[in-house]
Motif scaffolding. Structure first.
Motif, PDB file in Angstrom:
ATOM      1  N   SER A  44       0.817  -1.212   0.013  1.00 39.42           N
ATOM      2  CA  SER A  44      -0.078  -0.064   0.081  1.00 39.42           C
ATOM      3  C   SER A  44       0.931   1.340  -0.154  1.00 39.42           C
ATOM      4  O   SER A  44       2.098   1.199   0.314  1.00 39.42           O
ATOM      5  CB  SER A  44      -1.079  -0.109   1.262  1.00 39.42           C
ATOM      6  OG  SER A  44      -0.027   0.273   2.420  1.00 39.42           O
ATOM      7  N   VAL A  45       0.240   2.488  -0.364  1.00 41.50           N
ATOM      8  CA  VAL A  45       0.911   3.861  -0.362  1.00 41.50           C
ATOM      9  C   VAL A  45       1.424   4.044   1.102  1.00 41.50           C
ATOM     10  O   VAL A  45       2.454   4.767   1.377  1.00 41.50           O
ATOM     11  CB  VAL A  45       0.244   4.586  -0.999  1.00 41.50           C
ATOM     12  CG1 VAL A  45       0.658   6.154  -0.834  1.00 41.50           C
ATOM     13  CG2 VAL A  45      -0.157   4.201  -2.312  1.00 41.50           C
ATOM     14  N   GLU A  46       0.349   3.609   1.845  1.00 37.27           N
ATOM     15  CA  GLU A  46       0.604   3.846   3.261  1.00 37.27           C
ATOM     16  C   GLU A  46       2.149   3.370   3.934  1.00 37.27           C
ATOM     17  O   GLU A  46       2.797   4.016   4.560  1.00 37.27           O
ATOM     18  CB  GLU A  46      -0.530   3.350   4.507  1.00 37.27           C
ATOM     19  CG  GLU A  46      -0.200   3.455   5.689  1.00 37.27           C
ATOM     20  CD  GLU A  46      -1.293   2.958   6.508  1.00 37.27           C
ATOM     21  OE1 GLU A  46      -1.629   3.188   7.721  1.00 37.27           O
ATOM     22  OE2 GLU A  46      -2.241   2.086   6.031  1.00 37.27           O
ATOM     23  N   ASP A  47       2.505   2.456   3.291  1.00 39.12           N
ATOM     24  CA  ASP A  47       3.892   1.518   3.496  1.00 39.12           C
ATOM     25  C   ASP A  47       5.038   2.087   2.887  1.00 39.12           C
ATOM     26  O   ASP A  47       5.907   1.284   2.619  1.00 39.12           O
ATOM     27  CB  ASP A  47       3.748   0.131   3.714  1.00 39.12           C
ATOM     28  CG  ASP A  47       2.765  -0.123   5.002  1.00 39.12           C
ATOM     29  OD1 ASP A  47       2.518   0.441   5.858  1.00 39.12           O
ATOM     30  OD2 ASP A  47       2.082  -1.203   4.834  1.00 39.12           O
ATOM     31  N   THR A 152     -10.055   2.641   7.138  1.00 40.47           N
ATOM     32  CA  THR A 152      -9.256   2.310   5.980  1.00 40.47           C
ATOM     33  C   THR A 152      -9.713   0.918   5.417  1.00 40.47           C
ATOM     34  O   THR A 152      -9.627   0.053   5.975  1.00 40.47           O
ATOM     35  CB  THR A 152      -7.552   2.604   6.154  1.00 40.47           C
ATOM     36  OG1 THR A 152      -7.394   3.563   6.779  1.00 40.47           O
ATOM     37  CG2 THR A 152      -6.923   2.182   5.121  1.00 40.47           C
ATOM     38  N   THR A 153      -9.646   1.145   3.890  1.00 39.69           N
ATOM     39  CA  THR A 153      -9.967  -0.205   3.184  1.00 39.69           C
ATOM     40  C   THR A 153      -9.008  -0.491   2.174  1.00 39.69           C
ATOM     41  O   THR A 153      -8.690   0.558   1.343  1.00 39.69           O
ATOM     42  CB  THR A 153     -11.283  -0.260   2.594  1.00 39.69           C
ATOM     43  OG1 THR A 153     -12.267  -0.166   3.705  1.00 39.69           O
ATOM     44  CG2 THR A 153     -11.601  -1.561   1.759  1.00 39.69           C
ATOM     45  N   ALA A 162      -5.510  -0.908  -4.295  1.00 35.73           N
ATOM     46  CA  ALA A 162      -6.179   0.267  -4.023  1.00 35.73           C
ATOM     47  C   ALA A 162      -6.643   0.574  -2.495  1.00 35.73           C
ATOM     48  O   ALA A 162      -7.019  -0.419  -1.887  1.00 35.73           O
ATOM     49  CB  ALA A 162      -7.295   0.283  -5.089  1.00 35.73           C
ATOM     50  N   SER A 163      -6.742   1.936  -2.086  1.00 37.40           N
ATOM     51  CA  SER A 163      -7.100   2.142  -0.790  1.00 37.40           C
ATOM     52  C   SER A 163      -8.029   3.316  -0.560  1.00 37.40           C
ATOM     53  O   SER A 163      -7.754   4.295  -1.651  1.00 37.40           O
ATOM     54  CB  SER A 163      -5.749   2.124   0.087  1.00 37.40           C
ATOM     55  OG  SER A 163      -4.883   1.298   0.029  1.00 37.40           O
ATOM     56  N   TYR A 182      -3.502   4.532  -4.622  1.00 41.15           N
ATOM     57  CA  TYR A 182      -3.297   3.638  -5.860  1.00 41.15           C
ATOM     58  C   TYR A 182      -2.087   3.304  -6.185  1.00 41.15           C
ATOM     59  O   TYR A 182      -1.280   4.150  -6.329  1.00 41.15           O
ATOM     60  CB  TYR A 182      -4.040   3.952  -7.004  1.00 41.15           C
ATOM     61  CG  TYR A 182      -4.200   2.930  -8.036  1.00 41.15           C
ATOM     62  CD1 TYR A 182      -5.113   1.822  -7.965  1.00 41.15           C
ATOM     63  CD2 TYR A 182      -3.137   2.763  -9.215  1.00 41.15           C
ATOM     64  CE1 TYR A 182      -4.918   0.563  -8.842  1.00 41.15           C
ATOM     65  CE2 TYR A 182      -3.050   1.716 -10.177  1.00 41.15           C
ATOM     66  CZ  TYR A 182      -4.066   0.665  -9.912  1.00 41.15           C
ATOM     67  OH  TYR A 182      -4.205  -0.312 -10.793  1.00 41.15           O
ATOM     68  N   LEU A 183      -1.409   2.177  -6.023  1.00 44.34           N
ATOM     69  CA  LEU A 183       0.019   1.715  -6.356  1.00 44.34           C
ATOM     70  C   LEU A 183       0.011   0.504  -7.020  1.00 44.34           C
ATOM     71  O   LEU A 183      -0.548  -0.508  -6.791  1.00 44.34           O
ATOM     72  CB  LEU A 183       0.526   1.657  -4.800  1.00 44.34           C
ATOM     73  CG  LEU A 183       1.992   1.302  -5.112  1.00 44.34           C
ATOM     74  CD1 LEU A 183       2.916   2.674  -5.297  1.00 44.34           C
ATOM     75  CD2 LEU A 183       2.634   1.032  -3.777  1.00 44.34           C
TER      76      LEU A 183
END
Length: 325
Positions: A44-47, A152-153, A162-163, A182-183
């Motif tokens: 995910s973009v979060e990570d 968050t999903t 996709a998140s 989106y990554l």
């Protein structure tokens, strides 16, 4: 939630001293072992900057004692006593439950974890995964009021993630924050994507504001380069693993509107024979900090020493912690 480069768009973080489960790693879907994931999934973009961020020390001040007790394979409790001037001091009770839905040898869901103090101030987190979709909910209660909430999903495809995040949504006042991520893996070593943050509410000039950013990450044999570029800021990270004992990370954050940059160098040294981990950092504001963690075998104790000093601002912070269990 990733890096949103307008402070007016970024929701307040969910903070607290929620302990990590002293159980299998619950940080996310493993690329190599999840039966529902894929070796080609970029995460995910979060990570996006996680590899570099994990090298930097987490500076703390004062003294802290934490006692962890595993009551079963699925349930753990903790007792934490903080004595500091920089964060709320006092006692907090924490609990963690890990469910029986085994996703991989290192993952099981659902996960429920949180902590609470004698005044009723609470942090709570719920994490669950169904097939390729992961759901995360976090909430913070202060003085009997919800001060922060976040849902968050994440949907993990074969080569993309996709998140969507909803933060501090208030239907009555018509306010909140929505973030879309989106990554996509365009090559085995290269992932590209985008992030859009949208905030609305009566306190926002014009009633709404949106920020768009481009993200990317290149993964080499022993290094990772990741970056985020928005209209007003840029964020670049470089991580390199020298050997089994040494890791180095460099982070550069630039505010394009103000023309200011901050560069931080961090490193981690693992000494397994000494049961010791040392993390240090220095930035261009002349802040120097370090955290030392030492396991006191054969006792189930972990001693932590923390220090930070800035000579130009004449500021310093020092701390000591003891974790039992």
């Amino acid at each position: 939630m990733g890096n949103v480069f307008a402070s007016s768009v970024t929701p307040p973080p969910i903070t607290g001293s929620v302990p990590s489960p002293n159980l299998p790693d619950q940080t996310g879907v493993s690329k190599s072992s999840s039966k529902n994931g894929s070796d080609n999934n970029p995460g995910s973009v979060e990570d996006l900057h996680k590899k570099c961020k994990d090298v930097f020390p987490t500076i703390f001040e004062g003294s802290k004692i934490m006692v962890n007790k595993a009551l079963s394979n699925h349930f753990q409790i903790s007792h934490t006593l903080n004595m500091t001037n920089s964060t709320p001091s006092g006692y907090r009770f924490g609990a963690t439950y890990v469910g029986i839905n085994q996703i991989s040898p290192m993952e099981a869901y659902p996960i429920l974890l949180g902590d609470i103090d004698p005044s009723g101030n609470m942090n709570a987190n719920i994490i669950h995964q169904y097939k390729n979709t992961k759901y995360k909910f976090a909430a913070q209660v202060q003085d009997s009021k919800f001060v922060a909430s976040q849902l968050t999903t994440d949907y993990k495809g074969s080569d993309y993630t996709a998140s969507m995040t909803l933060a501090n949504t208030d239907i009555l006042n018509g306010s909140g924050v929505t973030v879309l991520h989106y990554l996509q893996n365009v090559m085995p070593s290269l992932a590209l994507g985008a992030e859009m943050a949208y905030q609305y509410g009566p306190q926002i000039p014009g009633g709404e504001i949106a920020v768009m950013s481009l993200v990317g990450r290149y993964t080499g044999s022993n290094y990772v380069v990741s970056g985020t570029l928005g209209s007003s800021a840029a964020h670049v990270c470089y991580y390199r693993k020298g050997n089994d004992n040494i890791q180095v990370g460099v982070e550069v954050e630039t505010n394009l509107r103000l023309g200011e940059s901050l560069c931080t160098l961090g490193y981690q040294i693992d000494l397994p024979k000494a049961n010791m981990v040392f993390r240090g950092m220095i930035d261009t504001n002349w802040t120097v900090g370090a955290v030392l963690e030492k396991k006191l075998h054969p006792l189930p104790f972990t001693l932590g020493l923390s220090g930070m000093i800035n000579h130009t601002k004449n500021q310093s912070r020092f701390g000591i912690s003891l974790m039992i269990g």
